[in-house]
Design a protein around this motif. Structure first.
Motif, PDB file in Angstrom:
ATOM      1  N   SER A  15     -12.324   0.109  -5.561  1.00 45.20           N
ATOM      2  CA  SER A  15     -13.727   0.488  -5.674  1.00 45.20           C
ATOM      3  C   SER A  15     -14.251   1.168  -4.407  1.00 45.20           C
ATOM      4  CB  SER A  15     -14.582  -0.726  -6.007  1.00 45.20           C
ATOM      5  OG  SER A  15     -14.577  -1.627  -4.920  1.00 45.20           O
ATOM      6  N   CYS A  16     -13.538   1.081  -3.298  1.00 42.07           N
ATOM      7  CA  CYS A  16     -13.973   1.757  -2.078  1.00 42.07           C
ATOM      8  C   CYS A  16     -14.017   3.269  -2.278  1.00 42.07           C
ATOM      9  CB  CYS A  16     -13.054   1.420  -0.913  1.00 42.07           C
ATOM     10  SG  CYS A  16     -13.262  -0.273  -0.338  1.00 42.07           S
ATOM     11  N   GLN A  17     -13.221   3.775  -3.176  1.00 42.84           N
ATOM     12  CA  GLN A  17     -13.216   5.212  -3.431  1.00 42.84           C
ATOM     13  C   GLN A  17     -14.542   5.665  -4.026  1.00 42.84           C
ATOM     14  OE1 GLN A  17      -9.852   5.863  -5.921  1.00 42.84           O
ATOM     15  NE2 GLN A  17      -8.369   5.542  -4.282  1.00 42.84           N
ATOM     16  N   TYR A  18     -15.242   4.786  -4.680  1.00 43.29           N
ATOM     17  CA  TYR A  18     -16.524   5.150  -5.266  1.00 43.29           C
ATOM     18  C   TYR A  18     -17.597   5.367  -4.195  1.00 43.29           C
ATOM     19  CZ  TYR A  18     -14.478   3.835  -9.710  1.00 43.29           C
ATOM     20  OH  TYR A  18     -13.673   3.762 -10.803  1.00 43.29           O
ATOM     21  N   PHE A  19     -17.409   4.771  -3.040  1.00 46.16           N
ATOM     22  CA  PHE A  19     -18.402   4.905  -1.981  1.00 46.16           C
ATOM     23  C   PHE A  19     -18.117   6.086  -1.053  1.00 46.16           C
ATOM     24  CE2 PHE A  19     -18.511   0.325  -3.049  1.00 46.16           C
ATOM     25  CZ  PHE A  19     -19.803   0.297  -3.545  1.00 46.16           C
ATOM     26  N   GLU A  20     -16.955   6.655  -1.161  1.00 50.52           N
ATOM     27  CA  GLU A  20     -16.643   7.814  -0.340  1.00 50.52           C
ATOM     28  C   GLU A  20     -17.413   9.019  -0.856  1.00 50.52           C
ATOM     29  OE1 GLU A  20     -12.527   8.772   0.020  1.00 50.52           O
ATOM     30  OE2 GLU A  20     -11.965   6.731   0.553  1.00 50.52           O
ATOM     31  N   LYS A  21     -17.972   9.753   0.071  1.00 50.16           N
ATOM     32  CA  LYS A  21     -18.702  10.962  -0.313  1.00 50.16           C
ATOM     33  C   LYS A  21     -18.081  12.126   0.429  1.00 50.16           C
ATOM     34  CE  LYS A  21     -22.946   8.855  -1.559  1.00 50.16           C
ATOM     35  NZ  LYS A  21     -24.188   9.184  -2.086  1.00 50.16           N
ATOM     36  N   ASN A  22     -17.920  13.192  -0.302  1.00 53.13           N
ATOM     37  CA  ASN A  22     -17.417  14.397   0.334  1.00 53.13           C
ATOM     38  C   ASN A  22     -18.568  15.058   1.083  1.00 53.13           C
ATOM     39  OD1 ASN A  22     -14.908  14.047  -0.748  1.00 53.13           O
ATOM     40  ND2 ASN A  22     -15.335  15.294  -2.553  1.00 53.13           N
ATOM     41  N   ILE A  23     -18.378  15.266   2.348  1.00 57.46           N
ATOM     42  CA  ILE A  23     -19.399  15.932   3.157  1.00 57.46           C
ATOM     43  C   ILE A  23     -19.151  17.435   3.051  1.00 57.46           C
ATOM     44  CG2 ILE A  23     -20.305  16.235   5.478  1.00 57.46           C
ATOM     45  CD1 ILE A  23     -19.334  13.397   6.089  1.00 57.46           C
ATOM     46  N   PRO A  24     -20.161  18.184   2.550  1.00 56.15           N
ATOM     47  CA  PRO A  24     -19.958  19.618   2.383  1.00 56.15           C
ATOM     48  C   PRO A  24     -19.873  20.332   3.731  1.00 56.15           C
ATOM     49  CG  PRO A  24     -22.187  18.994   1.760  1.00 56.15           C
ATOM     50  CD  PRO A  24     -21.452  17.744   2.084  1.00 56.15           C
ATOM     51  N   ASN A  25     -19.143  21.394   3.728  1.00 61.00           N
ATOM     52  CA  ASN A  25     -18.977  22.205   4.918  1.00 61.00           C
ATOM     53  C   ASN A  25     -20.294  22.929   5.209  1.00 61.00           C
ATOM     54  OD1 ASN A  25     -18.308  24.124   6.809  1.00 61.00           O
ATOM     55  ND2 ASN A  25     -16.426  24.760   5.774  1.00 61.00           N
ATOM     56  N   LYS A  26     -20.746  22.930   6.461  1.00 68.29           N
ATOM     57  CA  LYS A  26     -22.041  23.540   6.790  1.00 68.29           C
ATOM     58  C   LYS A  26     -22.024  25.055   6.570  1.00 68.29           C
ATOM     59  CE  LYS A  26     -21.216  24.023  11.734  1.00 68.29           C
ATOM     60  NZ  LYS A  26     -21.671  23.724  13.068  1.00 68.29           N
ATOM     61  N   ASP A  27     -20.899  25.700   6.809  1.00 66.55           N
ATOM     62  CA  ASP A  27     -20.803  27.142   6.564  1.00 66.55           C
ATOM     63  C   ASP A  27     -20.900  27.455   5.074  1.00 66.55           C
ATOM     64  OD1 ASP A  27     -20.541  27.731   9.268  1.00 66.55           O
ATOM     65  OD2 ASP A  27     -18.346  27.523   9.204  1.00 66.55           O
ATOM     66  N   GLU A  28     -20.302  26.593   4.273  1.00 70.15           N
ATOM     67  CA  GLU A  28     -20.369  26.762   2.819  1.00 70.15           C
ATOM     68  C   GLU A  28     -21.804  26.597   2.320  1.00 70.15           C
ATOM     69  OE1 GLU A  28     -18.762  24.214  -0.923  1.00 70.15           O
ATOM     70  OE2 GLU A  28     -17.257  24.699   0.619  1.00 70.15           O
ATOM     71  N   LEU A  29     -22.503  25.586   2.845  1.00 68.09           N
ATOM     72  CA  LEU A  29     -23.899  25.377   2.476  1.00 68.09           C
ATOM     73  C   LEU A  29     -24.766  26.560   2.898  1.00 68.09           C
ATOM     74  CD1 LEU A  29     -24.561  21.626   3.318  1.00 68.09           C
ATOM     75  CD2 LEU A  29     -24.565  22.698   1.078  1.00 68.09           C
ATOM     76  N   LEU A  30     -24.526  27.081   4.097  1.00 68.58           N
ATOM     77  CA  LEU A  30     -25.282  28.231   4.587  1.00 68.58           C
ATOM     78  C   LEU A  30     -25.054  29.442   3.695  1.00 68.58           C
ATOM     79  CD1 LEU A  30     -27.051  29.549   6.772  1.00 68.58           C
ATOM     80  CD2 LEU A  30     -24.940  30.050   8.020  1.00 68.58           C
ATOM     81  N   ASN A  31     -23.823  29.684   3.332  1.00 69.04           N
ATOM     82  CA  ASN A  31     -23.506  30.811   2.449  1.00 69.04           C
ATOM     83  C   ASN A  31     -24.161  30.662   1.082  1.00 69.04           C
ATOM     84  OD1 ASN A  31     -22.012  32.240   4.322  1.00 69.04           O
ATOM     85  ND2 ASN A  31     -20.092  31.238   3.761  1.00 69.04           N
ATOM     86  N   GLN A  32     -24.213  29.441   0.557  1.00 66.65           N
ATOM     87  CA  GLN A  32     -24.876  29.205  -0.727  1.00 66.65           C
ATOM     88  C   GLN A  32     -26.365  29.500  -0.625  1.00 66.65           C
ATOM     89  OE1 GLN A  32     -23.961  25.176  -1.831  1.00 66.65           O
ATOM     90  NE2 GLN A  32     -21.846  25.648  -2.404  1.00 66.65           N
TER      91      GLN A  32
END
Length: 154
Positions: A15-32
């Protein structure tokens, strides 16, 4: 209880996998975000002090263009332009408003002496009211537009 403990441990490790969150790349967010922005439009058009009291965005825009055209017609409808450029009845003026309140005017008409026409326009447009720059996402930005100015009225 001994049977339940291994099951709970296995479940808790899985169940620990459910609490892991992928942190988005800041460059990817900026491009979006950059892709979302419409670079061809502004949130607020340039404005004159007389139009600032209007609440409606479209009414403010119309007020700005009407007042600017009227002011330009009053400044440019003189004998100098009519005499030096008799073939021009309407000037197509390119207006550039910079974020630092600087305004430039240039003719878009194709005449044999565009440089001379631009110098007359520059000398005659001194003393126009202050134009507030356009606003995009809360920041003053450069804007360009073409406005027709009637020189000769039939």
């Amino acid at each position: 209880m001994k049977r339940i403990l291994p099951f709970v441990l296995l479940l808790s490790m899985h169940s620990c996998q459910y609490f892991e969150k992928n942190i988005p790349n800041k460059d990817e967010l900026l491009n979006q975000e950059i892709k979302k922005i419409d670079w061809e439009s502004v949130d607020e058009f340039p404005s004159l002090a007389d139009c600032d009291s209007l609440e409606d965005k479209a009414a403010r825009k119309q007020c700005f263009f009407e007042l600017l055209a009227k002011d330009l017609e009053m400044k440019l409808c003189n004998d100098t332009i009519r005499r030096k450029f008799p073939s021009i009845d309407t000037l197509q003026l390119k207006v550039v408003v910079y974020p630092d309140y600087k305004v430039e005017f240039a003719s878009q008409n194709t005449t044999e002496d565009t440089v001379k026409l631009d110098s007359v326009i520059k000398s005659k447009t001194v003393g126009l009211p202050i134009i507030e720059p356009a606003i995009k996402r809360g920041i003053k930005v450069k804007s360009e537009f073409i406005i027709p100015v009637i020189i000769k009225k039939n």
